[in-house]
Write an enzyme that holds these catalytic residues in place. Structure first.
Site, PDB file in Angstrom:
ATOM      1  N   TYR A 139     -20.112  47.482  52.917  1.00 60.02           N
ATOM      2  CA  TYR A 139     -19.217  46.682  53.755  1.00 60.02           C
ATOM      3  C   TYR A 139     -17.915  47.448  54.003  1.00 60.02           C
ATOM      4  O   TYR A 139     -17.532  48.305  53.216  1.00 60.02           O
ATOM      5  CB  TYR A 139     -18.934  45.299  53.141  1.00 60.02           C
ATOM      6  N   GLN A 142      -2.054  47.827  29.264  1.00 54.81           N
ATOM      7  CA  GLN A 142      -2.286  49.010  28.434  1.00 54.81           C
ATOM      8  C   GLN A 142      -2.139  50.332  29.195  1.00 54.81           C
ATOM      9  O   GLN A 142      -1.742  51.343  28.618  1.00 54.81           O
ATOM     10  CB  GLN A 142      -3.665  48.948  27.795  1.00 54.81           C
TER      11      GLN A 142
HETATM   12  P1  FAD Z   1      -9.577  43.400  35.257  1.00 54.63           P
HETATM   13  O1  FAD Z   1      -9.271  43.440  36.706  1.00 54.63           O
HETATM   14  O2  FAD Z   1     -10.617  44.272  34.714  1.00 54.63           O
HETATM   15  O3  FAD Z   1      -8.177  43.648  34.506  1.00 54.63           O
HETATM   16  C1  FAD Z   1      -8.029  43.753  33.102  1.00 54.63           C
HETATM   17  C2  FAD Z   1      -6.712  44.487  32.843  1.00 54.63           C
HETATM   18  O4  FAD Z   1      -6.388  44.388  31.467  1.00 54.63           O
HETATM   19  C3  FAD Z   1      -6.789  45.965  33.171  1.00 54.63           C
HETATM   20  O5  FAD Z   1      -5.658  46.343  33.909  1.00 54.63           O
HETATM   21  C4  FAD Z   1      -6.813  46.624  31.804  1.00 54.63           C
HETATM   22  O6  FAD Z   1      -6.257  47.932  31.813  1.00 54.63           O
HETATM   23  C5  FAD Z   1      -5.977  45.650  31.002  1.00 54.63           C
HETATM   24  N1  FAD Z   1      -6.214  45.649  29.550  1.00 54.63           N
HETATM   25  C6  FAD Z   1      -7.410  45.754  28.907  1.00 54.63           C
HETATM   26  N2  FAD Z   1      -7.236  45.657  27.586  1.00 54.63           N
HETATM   27  C7  FAD Z   1      -5.898  45.482  27.380  1.00 54.63           C
HETATM   28  C8  FAD Z   1      -5.099  45.311  26.215  1.00 54.63           C
HETATM   29  N3  FAD Z   1      -5.645  45.269  24.990  1.00 54.63           N
HETATM   30  N4  FAD Z   1      -3.748  45.169  26.371  1.00 54.63           N
HETATM   31  C9  FAD Z   1      -3.176  45.197  27.618  1.00 54.63           C
HETATM   32  N5  FAD Z   1      -3.894  45.374  28.735  1.00 54.63           N
HETATM   33  C10 FAD Z   1      -5.233  45.498  28.631  1.00 54.63           C
HETATM   34  N6  FAD Z   1     -14.668  45.184  40.613  1.00 54.63           N
HETATM   35  C11 FAD Z   1     -15.311  45.405  41.779  1.00 54.63           C
HETATM   36  O7  FAD Z   1     -15.937  44.472  42.308  1.00 54.63           O
HETATM   37  N7  FAD Z   1     -15.261  46.624  42.400  1.00 54.63           N
HETATM   38  C12 FAD Z   1     -14.560  47.663  41.868  1.00 54.63           C
HETATM   39  O8  FAD Z   1     -14.543  48.746  42.438  1.00 54.63           O
HETATM   40  C13 FAD Z   1     -13.862  47.460  40.641  1.00 54.63           C
HETATM   41  N8  FAD Z   1     -13.159  48.462  40.073  1.00 54.63           N
HETATM   42  C14 FAD Z   1     -12.471  48.230  38.925  1.00 54.63           C
HETATM   43  C15 FAD Z   1     -11.694  49.277  38.378  1.00 54.63           C
HETATM   44  C16 FAD Z   1     -10.989  49.051  37.198  1.00 54.63           C
HETATM   45  C17 FAD Z   1     -10.206  50.191  36.600  1.00 54.63           C
HETATM   46  C18 FAD Z   1     -11.019  47.789  36.541  1.00 54.63           C
HETATM   47  C19 FAD Z   1     -10.208  47.555  35.271  1.00 54.63           C
HETATM   48  C20 FAD Z   1     -11.810  46.758  37.072  1.00 54.63           C
HETATM   49  C21 FAD Z   1     -12.529  46.975  38.260  1.00 54.63           C
HETATM   50  N9  FAD Z   1     -13.308  45.969  38.851  1.00 54.63           N
HETATM   51  C22 FAD Z   1     -13.943  46.185  40.026  1.00 54.63           C
HETATM   52  C23 FAD Z   1     -13.483  44.697  38.163  1.00 54.63           C
HETATM   53  C24 FAD Z   1     -12.737  43.591  38.776  1.00 54.63           C
HETATM   54  O9  FAD Z   1     -11.429  43.956  39.120  1.00 54.63           O
HETATM   55  C25 FAD Z   1     -12.718  42.487  37.732  1.00 54.63           C
HETATM   56  O10 FAD Z   1     -14.042  42.170  37.390  1.00 54.63           O
HETATM   57  C26 FAD Z   1     -12.156  41.218  38.258  1.00 54.63           C
HETATM   58  O11 FAD Z   1     -11.123  41.436  39.133  1.00 54.63           O
HETATM   59  C27 FAD Z   1     -11.716  40.341  37.094  1.00 54.63           C
HETATM   60  O12 FAD Z   1     -10.349  40.583  36.858  1.00 54.63           O
HETATM   61  P2  FAD Z   1      -9.664  40.540  35.447  1.00 54.63           P
HETATM   62  O13 FAD Z   1      -8.212  40.438  35.747  1.00 54.63           O
HETATM   63  O14 FAD Z   1     -10.296  39.538  34.567  1.00 54.63           O
HETATM   64  O15 FAD Z   1      -9.988  41.952  34.781  1.00 54.63           O
END
Ligand code: FAD
Length: 401
Positions: free
Chosen positions: A217, A35
């Site tokens: 850390y 997104q």
């Molecule tokens: P995420 O890493 O959260 O990724 C989800 C992705 O899906 C994002 O890029 C988002 O923009 C995208 N998305 C959401 N809805 C839609 C949609 N409808 N259509 C298309 N794309 C969509 N964890 C930490 O421990 N420390 C941090 O400092 C930290 N900072 C973070 C900063 C951000 C901006 C984000 C999004 C997450 C952060 N996290 C952080 C969380 C961590 O990255 C996640 O908890 C973990 O990595 C799980 O990953 P994930 O791929 O399930 O989700």
């Protein structure tokens, strides 16, 4: 193996990109819809224990990550006011010896960039930005994904890696009820060279206190100190990674804490804050040829530092399951789900159970605090809490045929 099976992934976060890379390496055609209009550095530190680094190494990323990760020598626990410290466990060579893989600390933005570059090296146009997934339909093994701008795309499978506020989860299941914990976390990054030598040691530290705790850390080749400070009884309820606060507000929340904590806050970049919300794990997360991974299906509190690692493990395992049964996608996705529900639920529950271990009223007085730490953080208890997490090997978990 080169297949014509087309996998669509919603979300180019840590989990979505890990899955994309593992699938591309196995010959699948992958498109990731993200997104955000552009992919830029977001977030702060993430801890990657042996169960996560093992996967990243298997994916061939070790050389690219080496210059930007930190391999802390140990973890320690310190009292919020006096700074008295206890070693929790060794990391460094000990993590490799005991668990077969290192314990890394990394900036989320750095890990994200390395994953993205690896995906684009295999398929330059794999990630489509400015593409918000709105929903899907499926019939006869074909999934049609609708984007918010009206476009639609078809594939053989859809993986929802769209994070904690997942739209796909909302379409598929009643979202688990979100309970605000009353806790809020501050996070920020301090330049290491502006800190006193005591803070520059290569260790991960849990500062524990009554009503709050602080985790520090090193990341980015020891050039930055990552700060996460949690406080209780707050009214801030926005579960967002991008809400800025001020250093004054952050310092006020840690009034009376050790001067080293204030030294970090004084020199760190703009602090961000997010509300901590807990949810019960989902019992299932697959419907036909559509499944979820990462925070979309098992969002967790951060008290075991396993959120990102679960998404990384999911990414590899869903790819391994699809490789095993490329002609029966529903069976492959069900196999992936069956392999992941029990472990991820145990982590979500374990993190919640850890909630008050870090900040306990016994820590208010030095005498009771010392007794509390020596009882609660005694080496056998610590091993019981962490070893089962670090031992897990997503690269060799047997995949049912
Ligand atoms: P995420 O890493 O959260 O990724 C989800 C992705 O899906 C994002 O890029 C988002 O923009 C995208 N998305 C959401 N809805 C839609 C949609 N409808 N259509 C298309 N794309 C969509 N964890 C930490 O421990 N420390 C941090 O400092 C930290 N900072 C973070 C900063 C951000 C901006 C984000 C999004 C997450 C952060 N996290 C952080 C969380 C961590 O990255 C996640 O908890 C973990 O990595 C799980 O990953 P994930 O791929 O399930 O989700």
């Amino acid at each position: 193996m080169q297949t014509t099976t087309r996998i669509i992934i919603a979300g180019a976060g840590i989990g979505g990109l890990t899955a994309a890379l593992a699938l591309l390496q196995r010959g699948f055609d992958v498109t990731v819809f993200e997104q955000a209009p552009e992919l830029k550095e977001l977030g702060a530190g993430i801890q990657i224990a042996a169960n996560g680094s093992r996967v990243l190494i298997e994916l061939g990323l070790e050389d690219k990550l080496k210059p930007i990760i930190c391999e802390a020598a140990s973890k320690e626990v310190r009292l919020w006011n006096t700074g008295q410290s206890w070693k929790l466990f060794d990391l460094g060579a000990d993590s490799i010896k005991r668990f077969g893989a290192p314990y890394w600390m990394v900036h989320r933005g750095d890990l994200h960039r390395v994953l993205l570059e690896a995906v684009q090296a295999l398929k330059p146009d794999a990630v489509v930005t400015g593409a918000q997934v709105d929903g899907f339909t499926q019939s006869d093994g074909i999934v049609t994904v609708q984007l918010a701008d009206g476009r639609s795309f078809t594939g053989n499978a859809l993986i929802g890696a769209d994070g904690v506020h997942s739209k796909l989860r909302s379409q598929m299941f009643r979202s688990p009820q979100a309970r605000f914990t009353g806790l809020m976390a501050w996070r920020g990054l301090a330049p290491m060279d502006k800190l006193s030598p005591e803070l520059q040691r290569p260790v991960g530290t849990n500062w524990i206190g009554p009503g709050g705790h602080v985790i520090t850390y090193p990341i980015r080749g020891d050039s930055l100190l990552n700060f996460v400070g949690l406080v209780e009884n707050v009214t801030w309820t926005r579960e967002s990674w991008t809400e800025a606060g001020t250093k004054e507000e952050c310092k006020a929340d840690f009034e009376g804490w050790n001067p080293l904590i204030h030294e970090v806050i004084d020199v760190m970049s703009t602090p961000f804050r997010w509300a901590l919300v807990s949810r019960d794990p989902l019992p299932v997360w697959t419907e036909g040829n559509v499944t979820l991974l990462g925070d979309a299906c098992h969002p967790t509190l951060p008290f075991l530092a396993q959120g990102a690692i679960m998404a990384i493990e999911d990414g590899l395992i869903v790819a391994r399951c699809l490789e095993e049964q490329p002609d029966d996608i529903n069976a492959a996705l069900k196999a992936y789900e069956a392999l992941r529900t029990e472990r991820t639920a145990a982590i979500v529950r374990g993190s919640e159970a850890n909630l008050h271990r870090f900040h306990n009223q016994a820590l208010a007085e030095t005498q009771t605090a010392v007794e509390y730490v020596e009882r609660e953080w005694e080496p056998d208890k610590v091993r019981k809490r962490y070893d089962w997490l670090f031992e897990y090997d997503a690269t060799h978990v047997p995949i049912p045929a």
